[in-house]
Write a protein that holds these residues in place. Structure first.
Motif, PDB file in Angstrom:
ATOM      1  N   LEU A 136     -11.921  89.287  72.673  1.00  0.00           N
ATOM      2  CA  LEU A 136     -12.795  88.370  73.379  1.00  0.00           C
ATOM      3  C   LEU A 136     -12.555  86.998  72.766  1.00  0.00           C
ATOM      4  O   LEU A 136     -12.765  86.798  71.573  1.00  0.00           O
ATOM      5  CB  LEU A 136     -14.262  88.780  73.212  1.00  0.00           C
ATOM      6  N   GLU A 137     -12.046  86.077  73.575  1.00  0.00           N
ATOM      7  CA  GLU A 137     -11.760  84.725  73.104  1.00  0.00           C
ATOM      8  C   GLU A 137     -12.593  83.761  73.930  1.00  0.00           C
ATOM      9  O   GLU A 137     -12.277  83.502  75.080  1.00  0.00           O
ATOM     10  CB  GLU A 137     -10.273  84.415  73.222  1.00  0.00           C
ATOM     11  N   GLY A 138     -13.658  83.254  73.323  1.00  0.00           N
ATOM     12  CA  GLY A 138     -14.555  82.365  74.046  1.00  0.00           C
ATOM     13  C   GLY A 138     -15.222  83.110  75.175  1.00  0.00           C
ATOM     14  O   GLY A 138     -15.902  84.105  74.947  1.00  0.00           O
ATOM     15  N   ASP A 139     -15.003  82.664  76.397  1.00  0.00           N
ATOM     16  CA  ASP A 139     -15.639  83.289  77.551  1.00  0.00           C
ATOM     17  C   ASP A 139     -14.673  84.165  78.352  1.00  0.00           C
ATOM     18  O   ASP A 139     -14.934  84.482  79.498  1.00  0.00           O
ATOM     19  CB  ASP A 139     -16.263  82.229  78.453  1.00  0.00           C
ATOM     20  N   HIS A 140     -13.552  84.566  77.732  1.00  0.00           N
ATOM     21  CA  HIS A 140     -12.563  85.412  78.408  1.00  0.00           C
ATOM     22  C   HIS A 140     -12.168  86.602  77.530  1.00  0.00           C
ATOM     23  O   HIS A 140     -12.061  86.476  76.318  1.00  0.00           O
ATOM     24  CB  HIS A 140     -11.286  84.612  78.715  1.00  0.00           C
ATOM     25  N   TYR A 141     -11.938  87.717  78.186  1.00  0.00           N
ATOM     26  CA  TYR A 141     -11.287  88.844  77.532  1.00  0.00           C
ATOM     27  C   TYR A 141      -9.787  88.629  77.668  1.00  0.00           C
ATOM     28  O   TYR A 141      -9.319  88.120  78.679  1.00  0.00           O
ATOM     29  CB  TYR A 141     -11.656  90.174  78.204  1.00  0.00           C
ATOM     30  N   VAL A 142      -9.039  89.000  76.652  1.00  0.00           N
ATOM     31  CA  VAL A 142      -7.587  88.905  76.678  1.00  0.00           C
ATOM     32  C   VAL A 142      -7.037  90.276  76.292  1.00  0.00           C
ATOM     33  O   VAL A 142      -7.374  90.806  75.235  1.00  0.00           O
ATOM     34  CB  VAL A 142      -7.062  87.831  75.701  1.00  0.00           C
ATOM     35  N   ALA A 143      -6.233  90.848  77.163  1.00  0.00           N
ATOM     36  CA  ALA A 143      -5.597  92.138  76.896  1.00  0.00           C
ATOM     37  C   ALA A 143      -4.093  91.933  76.871  1.00  0.00           C
ATOM     38  O   ALA A 143      -3.543  91.215  77.707  1.00  0.00           O
ATOM     39  CB  ALA A 143      -5.961  93.153  77.985  1.00  0.00           C
ATOM     40  N   PRO A 161      17.362  98.785  80.565  1.00  0.00           N
ATOM     41  CA  PRO A 161      16.090  98.909  79.856  1.00  0.00           C
ATOM     42  C   PRO A 161      15.401  97.543  79.736  1.00  0.00           C
ATOM     43  O   PRO A 161      16.064  96.507  79.719  1.00  0.00           O
ATOM     44  CB  PRO A 161      16.496  99.442  78.481  1.00  0.00           C
ATOM     45  N   PHE A 162      14.091  97.564  79.683  1.00  0.00           N
ATOM     46  CA  PHE A 162      13.332  96.341  79.446  1.00  0.00           C
ATOM     47  C   PHE A 162      12.092  96.678  78.630  1.00  0.00           C
ATOM     48  O   PHE A 162      11.633  97.821  78.612  1.00  0.00           O
ATOM     49  CB  PHE A 162      12.925  95.658  80.766  1.00  0.00           C
ATOM     50  N   ALA A 163      11.571  95.695  77.949  1.00  0.00           N
ATOM     51  CA  ALA A 163      10.309  95.802  77.220  1.00  0.00           C
ATOM     52  C   ALA A 163       9.711  94.408  77.162  1.00  0.00           C
ATOM     53  O   ALA A 163      10.386  93.453  76.764  1.00  0.00           O
ATOM     54  CB  ALA A 163      10.527  96.356  75.819  1.00  0.00           C
ATOM     55  N   GLU A 164       8.462  94.280  77.603  1.00  0.00           N
ATOM     56  CA  GLU A 164       7.811  92.985  77.605  1.00  0.00           C
ATOM     57  C   GLU A 164       6.313  93.154  77.450  1.00  0.00           C
ATOM     58  O   GLU A 164       5.757  94.198  77.791  1.00  0.00           O
ATOM     59  CB  GLU A 164       8.145  92.193  78.871  1.00  0.00           C
ATOM     60  N   TYR A 165       5.688  92.114  76.909  1.00  0.00           N
ATOM     61  CA  TYR A 165       4.239  92.077  76.789  1.00  0.00           C
ATOM     62  C   TYR A 165       3.691  91.279  77.962  1.00  0.00           C
ATOM     63  O   TYR A 165       4.198  90.202  78.266  1.00  0.00           O
ATOM     64  CB  TYR A 165       3.804  91.397  75.492  1.00  0.00           C
ATOM     65  N   TRP A 166       2.667  91.813  78.594  1.00  0.00           N
ATOM     66  CA  TRP A 166       1.932  91.073  79.609  1.00  0.00           C
ATOM     67  C   TRP A 166       0.597  90.700  79.002  1.00  0.00           C
ATOM     68  O   TRP A 166      -0.113  91.557  78.466  1.00  0.00           O
ATOM     69  CB  TRP A 166       1.715  91.910  80.855  1.00  0.00           C
ATOM     70  N   HIS A 167       0.246  89.426  79.090  1.00  0.00           N
ATOM     71  CA  HIS A 167      -1.031  88.938  78.591  1.00  0.00           C
ATOM     72  C   HIS A 167      -1.946  88.742  79.800  1.00  0.00           C
ATOM     73  O   HIS A 167      -1.664  87.920  80.668  1.00  0.00           O
ATOM     74  CB  HIS A 167      -0.841  87.633  77.812  1.00  0.00           C
ATOM     75  N   LEU A 168      -3.013  89.524  79.838  1.00  0.00           N
ATOM     76  CA  LEU A 168      -3.951  89.514  80.951  1.00  0.00           C
ATOM     77  C   LEU A 168      -5.256  88.882  80.494  1.00  0.00           C
ATOM     78  O   LEU A 168      -5.700  89.116  79.369  1.00  0.00           O
ATOM     79  CB  LEU A 168      -4.213  90.945  81.433  1.00  0.00           C
ATOM     80  N   VAL A 169      -5.882  88.106  81.374  1.00  0.00           N
ATOM     81  CA  VAL A 169      -7.162  87.485  81.051  1.00  0.00           C
ATOM     82  C   VAL A 169      -8.180  87.837  82.125  1.00  0.00           C
ATOM     83  O   VAL A 169      -7.831  88.052  83.288  1.00  0.00           O
ATOM     84  CB  VAL A 169      -7.046  85.948  80.908  1.00  0.00           C
ATOM     85  N   LYS A 170      -9.442  87.907  81.690  1.00  0.00           N
ATOM     86  CA  LYS A 170     -10.546  88.192  82.598  1.00  0.00           C
ATOM     87  C   LYS A 170     -11.763  87.436  82.114  1.00  0.00           C
ATOM     88  O   LYS A 170     -12.105  87.495  80.941  1.00  0.00           O
ATOM     89  CB  LYS A 170     -10.848  89.686  82.611  1.00  0.00           C
ATOM     90  N   ALA A 180      -1.562  86.153  82.761  1.00  0.00           N
ATOM     91  CA  ALA A 180      -1.488  84.788  82.263  1.00  0.00           C
ATOM     92  C   ALA A 180      -0.135  84.464  81.658  1.00  0.00           C
ATOM     93  O   ALA A 180       0.226  83.299  81.532  1.00  0.00           O
ATOM     94  CB  ALA A 180      -2.587  84.534  81.228  1.00  0.00           C
ATOM     95  N   GLY A 181       0.612  85.495  81.264  1.00  0.00           N
ATOM     96  CA  GLY A 181       1.907  85.238  80.661  1.00  0.00           C
ATOM     97  C   GLY A 181       2.670  86.515  80.393  1.00  0.00           C
ATOM     98  O   GLY A 181       2.082  87.591  80.304  1.00  0.00           O
TER      99      GLY A 181
END
Length: 186
Positions: A136-143, A161-170, A180-181
């Motif tokens: 929880l960062e301020g008023d958003h959840y970040v997963a 093959p691939f591997a990547e991080y997805w940054h999700l906000v709510k 988000a990225g």
């Protein structure tokens, strides 16, 4: 390939700057009171309207507290569905569908990059998802979700093959998860 990698690096940098800003801005505000949230636990209707318990020292809830409120299996199932949906929208050049899945900032970056060549379709051969972090960062959840597997970007190419991080906000006060990225896994 190379242009997409550069775009992803710029998006990651923007996400980091936003996250740091939110973290420092949130530290200056008084903690918000906790309250009972909804019970639906998917990406479209998350269960985390607020933490179940706020630590007594007044700091933000730890990831374990947030994870306890989340049906992780359902969340990851929905995350994988969104991965496939976003890839298909990108292949079609369907900016309206993409806009419904990503933040406005990421949408602007993706529009600058452009869409897939008409007629090309990405074949997702294998897809795995793992929840790496939830805060929880301020008023958003970040997963942060780690996606891995293999995909084929043209019908005659072998799967890669691939591997990547997805940054999700709510937003904490309602709304759905948005991408988000994207960051390559090192």
């Amino acid at each position: 390939g190379e242009e997409f990698g550069s775009l992803l690096l710029l998006v990651l940098l923007a996400v980091v700057v936003i996250a740091l800003f939110r973290r420092f801005a949130g530290a200056r505000r008084a903690p918000e009171p906790a309250y009972a949230g909804a019970t639906e636990r998917t990406m479209t209707e998350p269960a985390m309207d607020a933490p179940a318990a706020t630590p007594t020292n007044g700091t933000a809830p730890v990831a374990d507290d947030l994870r306890a409120q989340l049906d992780e299996a359902a969340f990851l199932t929905e995350a994988k569905r969104r991965f496939v949906e976003l890839q298909a929208a990108h292949d079609r050049g369907d900016w309206e569908a993409i806009a419904s899945l990503v933040t406005p900032e990421l949408l602007a970056d993706l529009r600058r990059q452009g869409g897939q060549t008409p007629g090309e379709k990405t074949d997702i051969v294998m897809l795995e998802a793992r929840l790496v972090d939830l805060t929880l960062e301020g008023d958003h959840y970040v997963a942060t979700v780690e996606f891995s597997g293999s995909l084929r970007e043209s019908h005659d190419a072998p799967p890669q093959p691939f591997a990547e991080y997805w940054h999700l906000v709510k937003p904490r006060e309602g709304g759905g998860w948005r991408l988000a990225g994207i960051q390559p896994v090192a």
